[in-house]
Design an enzyme around this catalytic site. Structure first.
Site, PDB file in Angstrom:
ATOM      1  N   HIS A 153       0.851  -1.194   0.000  1.00 18.66           N
ATOM      2  CA  HIS A 153       0.000   0.000   0.000  1.00 18.66           C
ATOM      3  C   HIS A 153       0.883   1.240   0.000  1.00 18.66           C
ATOM      4  O   HIS A 153       2.061   1.209   0.378  1.00 18.66           O
ATOM      5  CB  HIS A 153      -0.930   0.021   1.229  1.00 18.66           C
ATOM      6  CG  HIS A 153      -0.265   0.436   2.499  1.00 18.66           C
ATOM      7  ND1 HIS A 153      -0.070   1.763   2.857  1.00 18.66           N
ATOM      8  CD2 HIS A 153       0.277  -0.287   3.518  1.00 18.66           C
ATOM      9  CE1 HIS A 153       0.533   1.835   4.021  1.00 18.66           C
ATOM     10  NE2 HIS A 153       0.768   0.599   4.448  1.00 18.66           N
ATOM     11  N   CYS A 154       0.303   2.360  -0.449  1.00 22.74           N
ATOM     12  CA  CYS A 154       0.932   3.669  -0.281  1.00 22.74           C
ATOM     13  C   CYS A 154      -0.148   4.577   0.306  1.00 22.74           C
ATOM     14  O   CYS A 154      -1.001   4.088   1.061  1.00 22.74           O
ATOM     15  CB  CYS A 154       1.514   4.205  -1.585  1.00 22.74           C
ATOM     16  SG  CYS A 154       0.389   4.190  -2.986  1.00 22.74           S
ATOM     17  N   GLU A 155      -0.149   5.852  -0.003  1.00 22.39           N
ATOM     18  CA  GLU A 155      -1.146   6.727   0.625  1.00 22.39           C
ATOM     19  C   GLU A 155      -2.563   6.364   0.183  1.00 22.39           C
ATOM     20  O   GLU A 155      -3.460   6.207   1.012  1.00 22.39           O
ATOM     21  CB  GLU A 155      -0.852   8.196   0.289  1.00 22.39           C
ATOM     22  CG  GLU A 155      -1.792   9.156   0.987  1.00 22.39           C
ATOM     23  CD  GLU A 155      -1.421  10.617   0.763  1.00 22.39           C
ATOM     24  OE1 GLU A 155      -2.041  11.482   1.408  1.00 22.39           O
ATOM     25  OE2 GLU A 155      -0.496  10.887  -0.052  1.00 22.39           O
ATOM     26  N   TYR A 195      -3.241   3.690   2.825  1.00 23.01           N
ATOM     27  CA  TYR A 195      -3.179   4.031   4.247  1.00 23.01           C
ATOM     28  C   TYR A 195      -4.328   4.950   4.650  1.00 23.01           C
ATOM     29  O   TYR A 195      -4.901   4.816   5.731  1.00 23.01           O
ATOM     30  CB  TYR A 195      -1.843   4.703   4.559  1.00 23.01           C
ATOM     31  CG  TYR A 195      -1.692   5.062   6.029  1.00 23.01           C
ATOM     32  CD1 TYR A 195      -1.360   4.088   6.961  1.00 23.01           C
ATOM     33  CD2 TYR A 195      -1.902   6.369   6.473  1.00 23.01           C
ATOM     34  CE1 TYR A 195      -1.224   4.415   8.319  1.00 23.01           C
ATOM     35  CE2 TYR A 195      -1.774   6.701   7.818  1.00 23.01           C
ATOM     36  CZ  TYR A 195      -1.436   5.710   8.734  1.00 23.01           C
ATOM     37  OH  TYR A 195      -1.330   6.032  10.068  1.00 23.01           O
TER      38      TYR A 195
END
Length: 252
Positions: A153-155, A195
């Site tokens: 995952h990232c933002e 996130y």
């Protein structure tokens, strides 16, 4: 006449005949050469059949992980990235809560955000990996140190995480190209919404319980530095010819 005498001597002498075969490989009996060619063809045919069967299994079943060994452990959804397997924040929370304890669930969460974002709040147990070089290190782990499941995952899981996940899969396929469909990490997921989506409803699983956006004004210099370094590394890789063309993957 001399040549006839030499051939006659060689026929009468097993030692000379053996030496002759060593010196002149083309004198190996034709039937032996034919057997070797047939064996090589059989091996190639078996490899082709094995690969074809694996491709068919991957194409026919959406439930098998990428090495065809077993079904996916976690329930997936149709996310933004059609080529990737997506899970919801609720599924990740259920994983934390022991919902899937009936399965062997040795997993690692890969947080692809930049360090200042990660330090500002991350999902419990997540490791910060945001470069391709770090993905290469991940692929070098010994078998006993490899988690069964990777969750990226990232933002927002919009660009950075999908990019690194695809890079991992391409490198993994290349490293195991002689043993298709074998993979070091056959079961990988993308966290839908990233996130931000997880944090909105699961702050008790974040450490610390906070959220720093990538474009936060307090970290403009850090963002500029990271982007400059990343761009420079990419340009150096292209200049040195390190970028490799990966064979097309039928399905992740």
């Amino acid at each position: 006449m001399r040549r006839c005498m030499e051939e006659s001597e060689m026929k009468s002498s097993p030692t000379l005949a053996r030496k002759s075969n060593c010196l002149f490989p083309n004198r190996i009996p034709k039937e032996n050469r034919l057997v070797n060619v047939v064996k090589e063809d059989e091996i190639q045919d078996r490899d082709i059949v094995r690969i074809k069967l694996a491709v068919e299994r991957l194409s026919d079943s959406e439930e098998l992980i990428a090495d065809c060994s077993r079904p996916y452990t976690l329930p997936t959804i149709c996310g933004k990235h059609k080529d990737l397997k997506s899970i919801t924040p609720q599924t990740l929370r259920d994983l934390f809560s022991g919902e899937y304890n009936q399965f062997y669930t040795d997993y690692t969460i890969i947080d692809c955000r930049y360090p200042y974002e990660y330090n500002g709040g991350y999902i419990q147990g997540a490791v910060n990996i945001y470069t391709k070089q770090s993905i290469d290190v991940l692929l070098q782990r010994s078998e006993k140190d490899r988690p069964q499941i990777l969750i990226f995952h990232c933002e927002f899981s919009s660009q950075r995480a999908p990019t690194l996940l695809r890079y991992l899969r391409a490198q993994d396929r290349m490293l195991n190209s002689q043993n298709y469909p074998r993979l070091y990490y056959p079961e990988v997921y993308i966290l839908n919404g990233g996130y931000k989506a997880f944090y909105d409803h699961n702050q008790d699983f974040c450490n610390p319980s906070s959220y720093v956006p990538m474009l936060h004004e307090d970290y403009r210099s850090e963002l500029h530095h990271i982007r400059t370094v990343t761009k420079s590394q990419t340009e150096r890789e292209k200049t040195r010819g390190k970028s490799k063309t990966m064979s097309r993957v039928v399905r992740f």
